[in-house]
Design a protein around this motif. Structure first.
Motif, PDB file in Angstrom:
ATOM      1  N   VAL A 111       0.834  -0.970   0.102  1.00 47.24           N
ATOM      2  CA  VAL A 111       0.150  -0.338   0.219  1.00 47.24           C
ATOM      3  C   VAL A 111       0.896   1.147  -0.291  1.00 47.24           C
ATOM      4  N   ALA A 112       0.463   1.705  -1.205  1.00 44.23           N
ATOM      5  CA  ALA A 112       1.293   3.181  -0.592  1.00 44.23           C
ATOM      6  C   ALA A 112       0.501   4.707  -0.839  1.00 44.23           C
ATOM      7  N   THR A 113       0.290   6.149  -0.059  1.00 43.69           N
ATOM      8  CA  THR A 113      -0.284   7.046   0.094  1.00 43.69           C
ATOM      9  C   THR A 113       1.029   8.028  -0.393  1.00 43.69           C
ATOM     10  N   ILE A 114       0.243   9.587  -0.721  1.00 46.87           N
ATOM     11  CA  ILE A 114       0.905  10.131  -1.612  1.00 46.87           C
ATOM     12  C   ILE A 114       0.159  11.311  -1.263  1.00 46.87           C
ATOM     13  N   GLY A 115       0.232  12.062  -0.773  1.00 46.60           N
ATOM     14  CA  GLY A 115      -0.564  13.676  -0.689  1.00 46.60           C
ATOM     15  C   GLY A 115       0.610  14.290  -0.658  1.00 46.60           C
ATOM     16  N   GLN A 116       0.142  16.042  -0.761  1.00 45.35           N
ATOM     17  CA  GLN A 116       0.741  17.357  -1.006  1.00 45.35           C
ATOM     18  C   GLN A 116       1.603  17.158   0.403  1.00 45.35           C
ATOM     19  N   TYR A 117       2.834  18.223   0.274  1.00 39.43           N
ATOM     20  CA  TYR A 117       3.136  18.698   1.804  1.00 39.43           C
ATOM     21  C   TYR A 117       3.077  20.614   1.290  1.00 39.43           C
ATOM     22  N   LEU A 118       2.377  20.305   2.769  1.00 40.37           N
ATOM     23  CA  LEU A 118       2.465  21.699   3.381  1.00 40.37           C
ATOM     24  C   LEU A 118       2.869  22.386   4.576  1.00 40.37           C
ATOM     25  N   ARG A 119       3.576  23.352   3.972  1.00 38.72           N
ATOM     26  CA  ARG A 119       4.428  23.775   5.156  1.00 38.72           C
ATOM     27  C   ARG A 119       3.486  23.400   6.410  1.00 38.72           C
TER      28      ARG A 119
ATOM     29  N   MET B 263      -3.073  -1.295  -2.801  1.00 39.48           N
ATOM     30  CA  MET B 263      -4.074  -0.012  -3.122  1.00 39.48           C
ATOM     31  C   MET B 263      -2.880   1.743  -3.192  1.00 39.48           C
ATOM     32  N   VAL B 264      -3.170   1.989  -4.089  1.00 37.43           N
ATOM     33  CA  VAL B 264      -2.561   3.882  -3.727  1.00 37.43           C
ATOM     34  C   VAL B 264      -3.787   4.624  -3.096  1.00 37.43           C
ATOM     35  N   PHE B 265      -3.726   5.138  -1.938  1.00 41.34           N
ATOM     36  CA  PHE B 265      -4.381   6.572  -1.972  1.00 41.34           C
ATOM     37  C   PHE B 265      -3.578   7.547  -1.789  1.00 41.34           C
ATOM     38  N   SER B 266      -4.108   9.056  -2.569  1.00 39.97           N
ATOM     39  CA  SER B 266      -3.622   9.621  -3.158  1.00 39.97           C
ATOM     40  C   SER B 266      -4.471  11.077  -3.757  1.00 39.97           C
TER      41      SER B 266
ATOM     42  N   PRO C  88      -4.124  15.167  -2.502  1.00 40.34           N
ATOM     43  CA  PRO C  88      -3.931  16.853  -1.975  1.00 40.34           C
ATOM     44  C   PRO C  88      -3.744  16.638  -0.451  1.00 40.34           C
ATOM     45  N   LEU C  89      -4.858  16.167  -0.137  1.00 38.62           N
ATOM     46  CA  LEU C  89      -4.584  15.881   1.839  1.00 38.62           C
ATOM     47  C   LEU C  89      -4.631  14.477   2.406  1.00 38.62           C
ATOM     48  N   VAL C  90      -3.390  13.780   1.165  1.00 35.43           N
ATOM     49  CA  VAL C  90      -4.102  12.601   2.154  1.00 35.43           C
ATOM     50  C   VAL C  90      -2.838  12.233   2.928  1.00 35.43           C
ATOM     51  N   ARG C  91      -2.273  12.084   4.015  1.00 36.93           N
ATOM     52  CA  ARG C  91      -1.877  11.838   4.733  1.00 36.93           C
ATOM     53  C   ARG C  91      -1.362   9.569   4.796  1.00 36.93           C
ATOM     54  N   SER C  92       0.022   9.792   5.240  1.00 37.63           N
ATOM     55  CA  SER C  92       0.028   8.904   5.806  1.00 37.63           C
ATOM     56  C   SER C  92      -0.609   7.770   7.231  1.00 37.63           C
ATOM     57  N   SER C  93      -1.908   8.480   8.214  1.00 35.06           N
ATOM     58  CA  SER C  93      -2.469   7.578   8.613  1.00 35.06           C
ATOM     59  C   SER C  93      -3.920   8.440   8.703  1.00 35.06           C
ATOM     60  N   TYR C  94      -3.898   8.876   7.001  1.00 36.88           N
ATOM     61  CA  TYR C  94      -5.359   9.431   6.738  1.00 36.88           C
ATOM     62  C   TYR C  94      -6.219   7.963   6.093  1.00 36.88           C
ATOM     63  N   MET C  95      -7.397   8.503   6.481  1.00 46.16           N
ATOM     64  CA  MET C  95      -8.738   7.208   6.811  1.00 46.16           C
ATOM     65  C   MET C  95      -7.840   5.995   6.253  1.00 46.16           C
ATOM     66  N   ALA C  96      -6.864   5.422   7.408  1.00 45.70           N
ATOM     67  CA  ALA C  96      -6.040   4.303   7.399  1.00 45.70           C
ATOM     68  C   ALA C  96      -6.892   3.199   7.536  1.00 45.70           C
ATOM     69  N   ASP C  97      -7.951   3.013   8.025  1.00 45.32           N
ATOM     70  CA  ASP C  97      -9.577   1.672   8.238  1.00 45.32           C
ATOM     71  C   ASP C  97      -9.472   1.616   6.723  1.00 45.32           C
TER      72      ASP C  97
ATOM     73  N   VAL D 124      -8.223   2.708   3.989  1.00 43.47           N
ATOM     74  CA  VAL D 124      -7.490   2.202   3.209  1.00 43.47           C
ATOM     75  C   VAL D 124      -6.830   1.032   3.187  1.00 43.47           C
ATOM     76  N   ASN D 125      -6.954   0.466   4.524  1.00 44.10           N
ATOM     77  CA  ASN D 125      -7.188  -1.102   4.322  1.00 44.10           C
ATOM     78  C   ASN D 125      -7.626  -2.565   3.924  1.00 44.10           C
ATOM     79  N   ASP D 126      -8.805  -1.748   4.789  1.00 45.13           N
ATOM     80  CA  ASP D 126     -10.058  -2.971   4.250  1.00 45.13           C
ATOM     81  C   ASP D 126     -10.054  -2.432   2.391  1.00 45.13           C
ATOM     82  N   GLU D 127     -10.064  -1.551   1.532  1.00 42.41           N
ATOM     83  CA  GLU D 127      -9.968  -1.414  -0.043  1.00 42.41           C
ATOM     84  C   GLU D 127      -8.545  -2.284  -0.338  1.00 42.41           C
ATOM     85  N   ALA D 128      -7.282  -2.519   0.808  1.00 42.22           N
ATOM     86  CA  ALA D 128      -6.301  -3.291   0.265  1.00 42.22           C
ATOM     87  C   ALA D 128      -6.712  -4.982   0.359  1.00 42.22           C
ATOM     88  N   ARG D 129      -7.194  -4.972   1.637  1.00 45.55           N
ATOM     89  CA  ARG D 129      -8.058  -6.311   1.945  1.00 45.55           C
ATOM     90  C   ARG D 129      -8.467  -6.710   0.420  1.00 45.55           C
ATOM     91  N   ARG D 130      -9.314  -6.154   0.411  1.00 43.00           N
ATOM     92  CA  ARG D 130     -10.328  -6.434  -1.000  1.00 43.00           C
ATOM     93  C   ARG D 130      -9.525  -6.999  -2.037  1.00 43.00           C
TER      94      ARG D 130
END
Length: 304
Positions: A240-248, A279-282, A284-293, A295-301
Motif C-alpha cells: 500500500v502506498a499513500t501520496i499527499g501534498q506537502y504543506l508547510r 492500494m494507492v491512496f493519492s 492533496p490532503l492524503v496523509r500516511s494514516s488518514y482514513m487508514a481503516d 485504506v486497509n479495507d480496500e487493500a484487503r479486498r
C-alpha cells in the motif's frame, strides 16, 4: 508536467489552492478529545505535526497516537513535531504510556488503531520495546480491533523492527517520505536505502503482515522520480502506498516548491496500481494514516 502543478517562484507565498484546503469546523470535538488525551499524558501526530485533517478525524473519533514522548531527536525539514536533545531535555519514557494508549483507544471504541512515534535515536533500542508493548496492550484491550504501526527506521536496526513485528500488528507502515535526490534537505538524518531495507525486511520477516509506505510531493521532485520511488517500494514488497501534498506546517519548515493538482495525484494512483500495489491512496490532503481503516479495507479486498 507543467500543466499539473502550480509553481511557486521568487519566494512568493500564494494562497493555498482550493484543492489543498480543509475546513476547520469541528472545534467542540477537537477540544474534547484533546482534553481526554492530556488527562492520560498522551500525544497524537495529528496535533504535533499540525495535520490539516485534524478537525475531520477528531470529529469522527479517529486519531493517530504518537508514543515515545513528544520530542523527536531528528530535524527533518518537513516536520513540525517538536525537536529535542537528550542531553538538554528530560526525554525519559513514560512507563504508563502503553497502558494509557490502550485505555484511550478502548474509551474511543476504536476498531482500527494507528500507533506512530517520534524518532528516539538516544535509546539503545530506538524505543522498539516500548513500541511493541504498546501494540500488545492495545491488542489486549481491543482484541477485535486492527492495529497499524507507523514506525521510524530505528537507525536501520532490524532487530528493533523485528521486535515491533513480533507484537503482531496487522499492518506495518514506514514512510519513505520523498525521492532520494531530496533526502539531504528533507530527511538529513535518514537514508533512502535504509528505509527500503526496513520495509523489505518487514515483508520477509512477517510475510502475513502487509507493509505500507507514504511520500509527500510538492517538495521539488519530478514525476519520473515519484514513479521510481513507487517501483522501489514495490520491489521491496510494499502493498500500500499513500501520496499527499506537502504543506508547510510552520515558517521554520521547508517551503512548498509546487502545489500538485488533483489530476496528477490520479495519475500517480493509476501508475501505482499498474505496477502491482494493492492500494494507492493519492490526493492533496492524503496523509500516511488518514482514513487508514478504509485504506486497509480496500487493500484487503484487492488482495482477495
Amino acid at each position: 508536467m507543467g500543466d499539473t502543478l502550480v509553481q511557486i517562484r521568487g519566494g512568493a507565498h500564494p494562497r493555498l489552492p482550493e484543492w489543498a484546503r480543509k475546513s476547520a469546523t469541528h472545534y467542540e470535538a477537537l477540544h474534547r478529545l484533546k482534553a481526554d488525551l492530556r488527562q492520560l499524558n498522551l500525544h497524537t501526530v495529528c496535533e504535533s505535526a499540525r495535520c490539516p485533517n485534524i478537525h475531520e478525524c477528531f470529529a469522527r473519533g479517529a486519531a493517530t497516537f504518537m508514543i515515545l514522548g513528544n520530542l523527536c531527536t531528528r530535524g527533518c525539514g518537513f516536520c513540525a513535531v517538536p525537536k529535542g536533545s537528550p542531553a538538554r531535555q528530560d526525554m525519559r519514557l513514560d512507563p504508563a504510556e502503553p497502558a494509557n494508549v490502550a485505555r484511550m483507544a478502548a474509551a474511543m471504541n476504536l476498531r482500527y488503531v494507528v500507533i506512530t512515534s517520534v524518532n528516539r535515536d538516544d535509546l539503545r533500542d530506538g524505543g522498539s520495546a516500548h513500541f511493541a508493548e504498546t501494540v500488545r496492550q492495545v491488542r489486549c484491550a481491543l482484541p477485535e480491533a486492527r492495529v497499524e504501526v507507523l514506525t521510524p527506521d530505528f537507525c536501520g536496526d532490524l532487530q528493533a523492527v523485528a521486535r515491533v513485528l513480533d507484537a503482531c500488528p496487522h499492518v506495518f507502515n514506514h514512510n519513505i517520505e520523498t525521492v532520494p535526490r531530496l533526502y539531504r534537505r528533507v530527511r538529513p538524518q535518514a537514508d533512502y536505502q535504509q528505509s527500503l531495507d526496513v520495509l523489505d525486511f518487514a515483508r520477509r520477516y512477517r510475510p502475513e503482515i502487509p507493509t505500507k509506505s507514504g511520500l509527500m510531493v510538492g517538495l521539488g521532485e519530478i514525476e519520473e522520480e515519484v514513479h521510481a520511488v513507487l517501483r522501489d517500494l514495490r520491489s521491496a514488497g510494499t502493498a500500500v502506498a499513500t501520496i499527499g501534498q506537502y504543506l508547510r506546517p510552520t515558517r521554520r519548515n521547508l517551503p512548498v516548491a509546487a502545489y500538485i493538482e488533483p489530476r496528477q495525484f490520479d495519475r500517480y494512483r493509476e501508475y501505482g496500481l499498474s505496477i502491482g500495489f494493492q492500494m494507492v491512496f493519492s490526493g492533496p490532503l492524503v496523509r500516511s494514516s488518514y482514513m487508514a481503516d478504509q485504506v486497509n479495507d480496500e487493500a484487503r479486498r484487492s488482495a482477495n
